[in-house]
Scaffold this active site. Structure first.
Site, PDB file in Angstrom:
ATOM      1  CG  ASN A 134     106.415  33.859  28.905  1.00  0.00           C
ATOM      2  OD1 ASN A 134     105.941  32.904  28.279  1.00  0.00           O
ATOM      3  ND2 ASN A 134     105.674  34.828  29.404  1.00  0.00           N
ATOM      4  CG  HIS A 193      97.890  22.881  34.319  1.00  0.00           C
ATOM      5  ND1 HIS A 193      98.049  24.075  34.986  1.00  0.00           N
ATOM      6  CD2 HIS A 193      96.799  22.309  34.859  1.00  0.00           C
ATOM      7  CE1 HIS A 193      97.093  24.202  35.884  1.00  0.00           C
ATOM      8  NE2 HIS A 193      96.334  23.153  35.838  1.00  0.00           N
ATOM      9  CG  HIS A 230     101.657  31.414  24.757  1.00  0.00           C
ATOM     10  ND1 HIS A 230     103.013  31.635  24.830  1.00  0.00           N
ATOM     11  CD2 HIS A 230     101.122  32.072  25.814  1.00  0.00           C
ATOM     12  CE1 HIS A 230     103.285  32.389  25.878  1.00  0.00           C
ATOM     13  NE2 HIS A 230     102.151  32.676  26.493  1.00  0.00           N
TER      14      HIS A 230
HETATM   15 FE1  HDE Z   1      99.785  31.457  30.112  1.00  0.00          FE
HETATM   16  N1  HDE Z   1      98.188  30.614  29.223  1.00  0.00           N
HETATM   17  N2  HDE Z   1      98.565  32.497  31.330  1.00  0.00           N
HETATM   18  N3  HDE Z   1     101.370  32.464  30.912  1.00  0.00           N
HETATM   19  N4  HDE Z   1     101.022  30.505  28.917  1.00  0.00           N
HETATM   20  C1  HDE Z   1      98.228  29.733  28.216  1.00  0.00           C
HETATM   21  O1  HDE Z   1      97.000  27.746  28.142  1.00  0.00           O
HETATM   22  C2  HDE Z   1      97.267  32.231  31.510  1.00  0.00           C
HETATM   23  C3  HDE Z   1     101.322  33.380  31.925  1.00  0.00           C
HETATM   24  C4  HDE Z   1     102.378  30.511  28.928  1.00  0.00           C
HETATM   25  O2  HDE Z   1     102.971  26.071  24.468  1.00  0.00           O
HETATM   26  C5  HDE Z   1      96.891  29.118  27.921  1.00  0.00           C
HETATM   27  O3  HDE Z   1      97.131  25.821  26.999  1.00  0.00           O
HETATM   28  C6  HDE Z   1      96.742  33.048  32.577  1.00  0.00           C
HETATM   29  C7  HDE Z   1     102.624  33.621  32.460  1.00  0.00           C
HETATM   30  C8  HDE Z   1     102.908  29.693  27.875  1.00  0.00           C
HETATM   31  O4  HDE Z   1     100.978  25.285  24.904  1.00  0.00           O
HETATM   32  C9  HDE Z   1      95.978  29.747  28.980  1.00  0.00           C
HETATM   33  C10 HDE Z   1      97.782  33.813  33.002  1.00  0.00           C
HETATM   34  C11 HDE Z   1     103.454  32.832  31.730  1.00  0.00           C
HETATM   35  C12 HDE Z   1     101.792  29.165  27.222  1.00  0.00           C
HETATM   36  C13 HDE Z   1      96.935  30.647  29.715  1.00  0.00           C
HETATM   37  C14 HDE Z   1      98.924  33.454  32.228  1.00  0.00           C
HETATM   38  C15 HDE Z   1     102.660  32.117  30.764  1.00  0.00           C
HETATM   39  C16 HDE Z   1     100.635  29.688  27.895  1.00  0.00           C
HETATM   40  C17 HDE Z   1      96.426  29.231  26.510  1.00  0.00           C
HETATM   41  C18 HDE Z   1      97.769  34.882  34.081  1.00  0.00           C
HETATM   42  C19 HDE Z   1     104.969  32.714  31.860  1.00  0.00           C
HETATM   43  C20 HDE Z   1     101.793  28.278  26.013  1.00  0.00           C
HETATM   44  C21 HDE Z   1      96.538  27.833  25.934  1.00  0.00           C
HETATM   45  C22 HDE Z   1      97.484  34.368  35.352  1.00  0.00           C
HETATM   46  C23 HDE Z   1     105.393  32.189  33.158  1.00  0.00           C
HETATM   47  C24 HDE Z   1     101.866  26.835  26.384  1.00  0.00           C
HETATM   48  C25 HDE Z   1      96.928  27.004  27.021  1.00  0.00           C
HETATM   49  C26 HDE Z   1     101.950  25.987  25.155  1.00  0.00           C
HETATM   50  C27 HDE Z   1      99.322  29.361  27.549  1.00  0.00           C
HETATM   51  C28 HDE Z   1      96.528  31.355  30.768  1.00  0.00           C
HETATM   52  C29 HDE Z   1     100.167  34.091  32.383  1.00  0.00           C
HETATM   53  C30 HDE Z   1     103.239  31.219  29.817  1.00  0.00           C
HETATM   54  C31 HDE Z   1      94.746  30.462  28.479  1.00  0.00           C
HETATM   55  C32 HDE Z   1      95.328  33.058  33.076  1.00  0.00           C
HETATM   56  C33 HDE Z   1     102.990  34.537  33.616  1.00  0.00           C
HETATM   57  C34 HDE Z   1     104.374  29.459  27.531  1.00  0.00           C
HETATM   58  O5  HDE Z   1      95.473  28.778  29.847  1.00  0.00           O
END
Ligand code: HDE
Length: 663
Positions: free
Chosen positions: A142, A333, A69
């Site tokens: 999402n 978060h 993202h």
């Molecule tokens: Fe994320 N995801 N994600 N994700 N995600 C990040 O956090 C992660 C997942 C989503 O505009 C990171 O601050 C793991 C699902 C959005 O700043 C990180 C897993 C969904 C955004 C991270 C998922 C999301 C992130 C990278 C599997 C939809 C952007 C930077 C368990 C429900 C937020 C940050 C923004 C961002 C980890 C799966 C949505 C690395 C480990 C499912 C919208 O922490």
């Protein structure tokens, strides 16, 4: 800017107007063009502290982009609940219809880096920070309601497969490459989400017209401690629209900022993007009533089965003042929750709870990232956490521990009844094991349900999406394996994609057997309001000014964005005229086209403009004189959504549909 968050941000705003330049230590600067040197042509001197500080700061201006993202754009706004939801939750912002809660939303793509194009085929992030009076609630969702994997331990695998390949860092921003499709074929849990991503949902027209989904099952907990399973939805008030693939690809070059520009300009104009918050609620006693596991993030709760209750509205009404300070430093978060909301045991959600704080430490440089203005709650923060990098507070007093007698045991804890957060007391028991639940193992039924629910054009677009992406793979094995997976979902899809990418259709039809549909999954169910759509008026010959002005008025009265396009720019009045040329305008940048001529020949550029609009299934109106000149163009003037008329109102009528797929 009356909302609490805006006021808080105002207090930290820095404005240079009428201010003298100083160093960061407050010394007034007398020279900012030339470093201190020995003589005019001599070496520079290290003692020039202003130069050293300026360069040192510049050298460190970038922070690591988000690992996923990375490409995103944000805006401020507010949320208001329509009615008191105390039946389900004790959350203050969901039980006080008279309150408006400040929000900050960041939209994003997942795969590409910070500078990648907006219109790539990808899932879009839709992350909302609610600054409630009880603390921050982040709904980090999402635009697609399901996810590629079921367990957080697989996230690094998914992302390594989807990101540009490590040996050549290609492709940027997309899934059309071998490692993604190898992952798809070897990890069948990704099937359902991939089908969504290959459909029109993977190429949204803009951020204003996407749905948002919390994806995971959360809990709502009311004052009596009663809990409900819930899924959160955002429903766009402006309808749901997508690009066509050819258009999306052209836009990646014509306007890399297409989505962010649309959002920014809509807010600047006062056409505020809006979404309604929806809840799907399942009572605890219904937990096992469904043919899917409600904890499985690769499954939707079909809306026909579990209706979405609309409970509130969010309006985005303020662009950020500084993209880095606000959007880039925003730390979302899914673990930021408030009393009245709790987690479920969805194993993907549970893993996210660790990841998001952890990533901020390397991205934002230490554990005090909550003190960055965009991340501060609007209510007061007091605890015994101290020190660390970039501490912005000056903590008073002798004690920083609990319990203490020296400071009356302050800061004190608050019982649940008075607003203290207490975790829902779910009863759990079991052995410690590493094993996926059997109830998570149906990977294909809902992928098929999604395909069953699409209209024919939507299904065809999905075939095209798969064909393009799998077709881009270099490995014949990967292509074959990917088609073999599709054969387990839908035989017709597998056959068509196999033919398009040049691999065999598996002999045996393994299609999952289900006729299930959900009437809410086709994008065509959404009404598309006219305001915010755009029209390019192609001016051929000398059309008089009064006519152009009358057209402009009709468009403005109907809240359409418009531009007059000609061979050369021409000021008609101070703020009105032919402002775009064929060098600057392009049909992909507009939702419809109106071709007018006074009998003059159409330029090849104008013809090409009309042809592409036609090809992309958008409304097209040509005046009588222009229609007579269009005989060589590759379009059928009798096709649906093509009108011959001199009346600008015809465009308004043609917008009855945003796309004429039957053309
Ligand atoms: Fe994320 N995801 N994600 N994700 N995600 C990040 O956090 C992660 C997942 C989503 O505009 C990171 O601050 C793991 C699902 C959005 O700043 C990180 C897993 C969904 C955004 C991270 C998922 C999301 C992130 C990278 C599997 C939809 C952007 C930077 C368990 C429900 C937020 C940050 C923004 C961002 C980890 C799966 C949505 C690395 C480990 C499912 C919208 O922490």
């Amino acid at each position: 800017m009356s909302n609490k968050k805006q006021e808080q941000l105002k207090n930290v705003e820095k404005n240079n107007d009428d201010k003298a330049m100083t160093t960061n230590n407050g010394v007034k600067v007398s020279e900012d063009e030339n470093t201190l040197t020995v003589g005019e042509r001599g070496p520079s001197l290290l003692e020039d502290f202003h130069f050293r500080e300026k360069i040192m700061h510049f050298d460190h201006e970038r922070i690591p982009e988000r690992i996923v993202h990375a490409r995103g754009f944000g805006a401020h706004g507010e949320f208001q609940v329509y009615k008191d939801l105390s039946e389900y939750t004790s959350a203050d912002f969901l039980t006080h219809p008279e309150k408006t809660t400040p929000v900050f939303v960041r939209f994003s793509t997942v795969q590409g880096s910070k500078g990648s194009p907006d219109t790539v085929r990808d899932v879009r992030g839709f992350a909302t920070k609610f600054y409630t009076d009880e603390g921050i609630f982040d709904l980090v969702g999402n635009d697609i309601p399901v996810f590629f994997i079921q367990d957080a331990i697989k996230f690094p695998d998914l992302i390594h497969a989807v990101k540009p390949e490590p040996h050549n860092e290609m492709p940027q921003g997309g899934t059309a490459h071998d490692t993604f499709w190898d992952f798809f074929a070897q990890n069948p849990e990704s099937t359902h989400t991939t089908v969504w991503a290959m459909s029109d949902r993977g190429i949204p027209k803009n951020f204003r017209q996407i749905e948002g989904f919390g994806i995971h099952t959360f809990r709502l907990v009311n004052r009596d401690g009663q809990s409900y399973f819930v899924k959160f939805h955002w429903k766009p008030v402006h309808g749901l629209e997508s690009l066509v693939w050819d258009e999306a690809q052209i836009l990646s070059g014509k306007d890399i900022d297409f989505h962010r520009k649309d959002l920014y300009e809509a807010i600047e104009k006062g056409d505020y993007p809006e979404w309604e918050l929806g809840l799907q609620v399942i009572r605890p006693e219904q937990e096992f009533d469904f043919d899917f596991d409600i904890l499985d993030p690769t499954k939707i709760w079909p809306e026909d089965e579990v209706p979405v209750e609309i409970v509130g509205k969010m309006t985005l009404n303020q662009n950020v003042s500084n993209v880095f300070d606000e959007t880039e430093q925003a730390a979302f978060h899914p673990g930021h929750i408030v009393p009245g909301i709790d987690f479920s045991n969805d194993p993907l959600l549970q893993g996210r709870l660790f990841s998001y704080t952890d990533t901020q430490i390397s991205r934002l440089g230490g554990p005090n990232f909550n003190q960055i203005p965009i991340n501060r709650p609007v209510n007061e923060v007091h605890n015994n956490q101290r020190d660390a990098m970039h501490q912005m507070n000056v903590h008073k007093g002798q004690t920083a521990y609990h319990n203490n007698a020296l400071n009356n045991n302050d800061p004190h804890t608050t019982p649940k009844e008075e607003g203290g957060y207490e975790h829902y007391q779910e009863k759990v028991e079991g052995r410690k094991i590493q094993k996926r639940s059997e109830s998570f193992k149906d990977y294909y039924s809902q992928a098929k349900l999604y395909l069953n629910s699409l209209t024919k054009p939507e299904f065809d677009h999905t075939v095209d999406g798969f064909s393009f992406e799998i077709g881009k793979c270099k490995s014949a094995m990967v292509k074959q394996n990917a088609v073999n997976q599709l054969n387990k979902v839908d035989r017709a899809l597998a056959e068509r994609v196999a033919a398009n990418v040049g691999v065999e259709v598996p002999e045996e039809n393994e299609e999952v057997q289900t006729d299930a549909k959900d009437s809410k999954l086709t994008m065509e169910k959404f009404d598309i309001p006219l305001p915010g759509h755009s029209v390019a008026v192609l001016v051929n010959g000398e059309i008089n000014e009064e006519t152009l002005k009358a057209y402009a008025k009709t468009f403005a009265d109907n809240k359409l964005n418009y531009a007059f396009v000609g061979k050369q720019p021409k000021d008609i009045t101070k703020d009105f005229g032919i402002t775009e040329t064929y060098d600057t305008a392009h049909p992909t940048l507009f939702d419809s086209v109106f071709v007018i001529s006074d009998g003059a020949e159409l330029s090849p550029d104008a013809e090409a403009f009309a042809e592409l609009t036609y090809k992309h299934n958008k409304p097209l109106v040509v005046n009588q004189a222009a229609s007579e000149k269009l005989s060589n163009a590759k379009l059928d003037l009798n096709a649906p959504g093509v009108y011959i008329s001199d009346d600008a109102q015809t465009i308004i009528q043609a917008f009855e549909r945003a796309r004429y797929w039957d053309r």
